[in-house]
Design a protein around this motif. Structure first.
Motif, mmCIF file in Angstrom:
data_model
loop_
_atom_site.group_PDB
_atom_site.id
_atom_site.type_symbol
_atom_site.label_atom_id
_atom_site.label_comp_id
_atom_site.label_asym_id
_atom_site.label_seq_id
_atom_site.Cartn_x
_atom_site.Cartn_y
_atom_site.Cartn_z
ATOM 1 N N ASN A 1 0.727 -1.014 -0.319
ATOM 2 C CA ASN A 1 -0.081 -0.390 -0.324
ATOM 3 C C ASN A 1 0.917 1.346 -0.160
ATOM 4 N N GLU A 2 1.083 1.900 -1.347
ATOM 5 C CA GLU A 2 2.188 3.145 -0.865
ATOM 6 C C GLU A 2 0.486 4.277 -1.051
ATOM 7 N N ALA A 3 -0.593 4.355 -0.589
ATOM 8 C CA ALA A 3 -1.325 4.867 -0.742
ATOM 9 C C ALA A 3 -1.632 5.436 1.178
ATOM 10 N N LEU B 1 1.143 -6.786 -5.989
ATOM 11 C CA LEU B 1 -0.694 -5.897 -5.978
ATOM 12 C C LEU B 1 0.249 -4.938 -5.118
ATOM 13 N N VAL B 2 0.534 -3.471 -5.986
ATOM 14 C CA VAL B 2 0.269 -2.125 -5.534
ATOM 15 C C VAL B 2 -0.998 -1.295 -5.383
ATOM 16 N N ILE B 3 -1.284 -0.537 -4.377
ATOM 17 C CA ILE B 3 -1.900 0.831 -4.644
ATOM 18 C C ILE B 3 -1.736 1.769 -4.134
ATOM 19 N N LYS B 4 -1.674 2.411 -5.701
ATOM 20 C CA LYS B 4 -0.739 3.644 -5.504
ATOM 21 C C LYS B 4 -2.102 5.039 -5.410
ATOM 22 N N PRO B 5 -1.627 5.956 -4.928
ATOM 23 C CA PRO B 5 -2.611 7.208 -4.425
ATOM 24 C C PRO B 5 -3.309 7.338 -5.557
ATOM 25 N N GLY C 1 -6.935 1.419 -12.167
ATOM 26 C CA GLY C 1 -6.133 -0.349 -12.437
ATOM 27 C C GLY C 1 -5.454 -0.606 -13.391
ATOM 28 N N ILE C 2 -3.956 -1.501 -13.134
ATOM 29 C CA ILE C 2 -3.342 -1.194 -14.784
ATOM 30 C C ILE C 2 -2.766 -2.883 -14.393
ATOM 31 N N ALA C 3 -2.618 -3.787 -15.704
ATOM 32 C CA ALA C 3 -2.107 -4.815 -14.936
ATOM 33 C C ALA C 3 -0.819 -5.142 -15.960
HETATM 34 C C1 LIG Z 1 3.351 0.591 -10.841
HETATM 35 O O1 LIG Z 1 3.969 1.137 -9.438
HETATM 36 C C2 LIG Z 1 4.430 0.481 -9.356
HETATM 37 C C3 LIG Z 1 5.754 0.535 -7.789
HETATM 38 O O2 LIG Z 1 4.971 2.483 -7.453
HETATM 39 C C4 LIG Z 1 5.409 1.889 -10.308
HETATM 40 O O3 LIG Z 1 7.199 1.378 -10.662
HETATM 41 C C5 LIG Z 1 5.516 1.485 -11.577
HETATM 42 O O4 LIG Z 1 6.079 2.211 -12.747
HETATM 43 C C6 LIG Z 1 3.538 1.476 -12.451
HETATM 44 N N1 LIG Z 1 3.907 0.895 -13.471
HETATM 45 C C7 LIG Z 1 2.800 1.656 -14.140
HETATM 46 C C8 LIG Z 1 2.439 0.614 -14.970
HETATM 47 O O5 LIG Z 1 2.302 2.468 -13.788
#
Ligand SMILES: *[C@@H]1O[C@H](CO)[C@@H](O)[C@H](O)[C@H]1NC(C)=O
Ligand SMILES: *[C@@H]1O[C@H](CO)[C@@H](O)[C@H](O)[C@H]1NC(C)=O
Ligand SMILES: [Zn+2]
Length: 233
Positions: free
Chosen positions: A32-34, A84-88, A95-97
């Protein structure tokens, strides 16, 4: 006599443990980065890191066993780790995979009324991207998106009343809901159509796969689908 039987019991135990492992061998990582955002806090309250990992394992098994019908592990696209990374925030997306990495936006969690159901829904879509075959990049992107949304239909994480109606859309490869509903129709033409199509797309893609599976070219299937729902176009 006695040592023998103990040894065979040990072998049996080792074998069954080994099979257990190969069934759920993916190691889930959730970061969780947020943590200070509204959505990030709500996520931790309603689901948490271990709840998220548990849900991801559940969705993973659902995709393999039910959606893609890959009960044989050799048919699957798999990973040692799925992160899985939770971004702000993610501009323009929930989401993006990309392969074994999935980023989701905390804004999504802030928005949804039910975090658990919302997360399951988002994972059904994004994790399908992680596990589906895409003909080594040759599958049309909108068919790829259609299959990801098809999983959410199968998982019933969507309210169909809010979805497009069956028969709507201009093209079979319009993507997302339109293509997902079309794939559901194809399943009624040939049982397990979508799972079979995914299996055929392991190494390459060709539009004739539709005909190969159903006996009808995709354009004919689309016409039949439209007229089946009274949508002549
Ligand atoms: C997804 O999150 C990671 C970790 O914060 C980051 O390094 C990466 O660039 C992000 N990828 C995309 C496609 O947004
Ligand atoms: C479908 O494709 C498979 C594998 O390429 C092939 O063996 C089979 O003959 C095809 N069937 C039809 C009906 O085109
Ligand atoms: Zn997608």
């Amino acid at each position: 006599m006695a040592p023998y039987s103990i040894m065979s019991i040990c072998i049996v135990l080792t074998i069954s443990l080994h099979f257990q492992e190969t069934r759920s061998a993916i190691n889930y990582q959730v970061i969780n980065e947020a943590t200070t955002t509204t959505g990030g806090i709500k996520f931790m309250e309603k689901l948490g890191i271990s709840g998220a990992k548990q849900m991801m394992a559940e969705v993973n098994n659902f995709i393999w066993n039910t959606v893609l019908e890959q009960t044989n592990p050799v048919d699957r696209l798999t990973y040692n780790t799925l992160e899985l990374v939770i971004k702000p925030d993610i501009v323009g997306a929930d989401g993006i995979a990309y392969g074994n990495k999935i980023n989701v936006s905390a804004i999504f969690f802030a928005r949804v009324p039910d975090v658990k159901l919302g997360f399951k829904h988002l994972m059904c879509h994004e994790m399908t991207h992680s596990f589906q075959w895409t003909g080594e990049g040759r599958t049309p992107p909108m068919l790829v998106e259609g299959i990801a949304d098809y999983t959410t239909l199968r998982a019933k994480t969507v309210d169909r009343a809010l979805f497009e109606k069956p028969g709507q859309g201009d093209r079979w490869d319009q993507g997302y809901h339109i293509t997902a509903l079309f794939l559901e129709y194809c399943d009624t033409v040939t049982p397990s159509f979508t799972a079979k199509l995914n299996k055929m797309m392991r190494k390459t893609y060709d539009v004739t796969f539709f005909q190969n599976i159903t006996g009808k070219p995709v354009e004919q299937l689309w016409k039949d689908y439209k007229s089946n729902y009274g949508q002549h176009k």
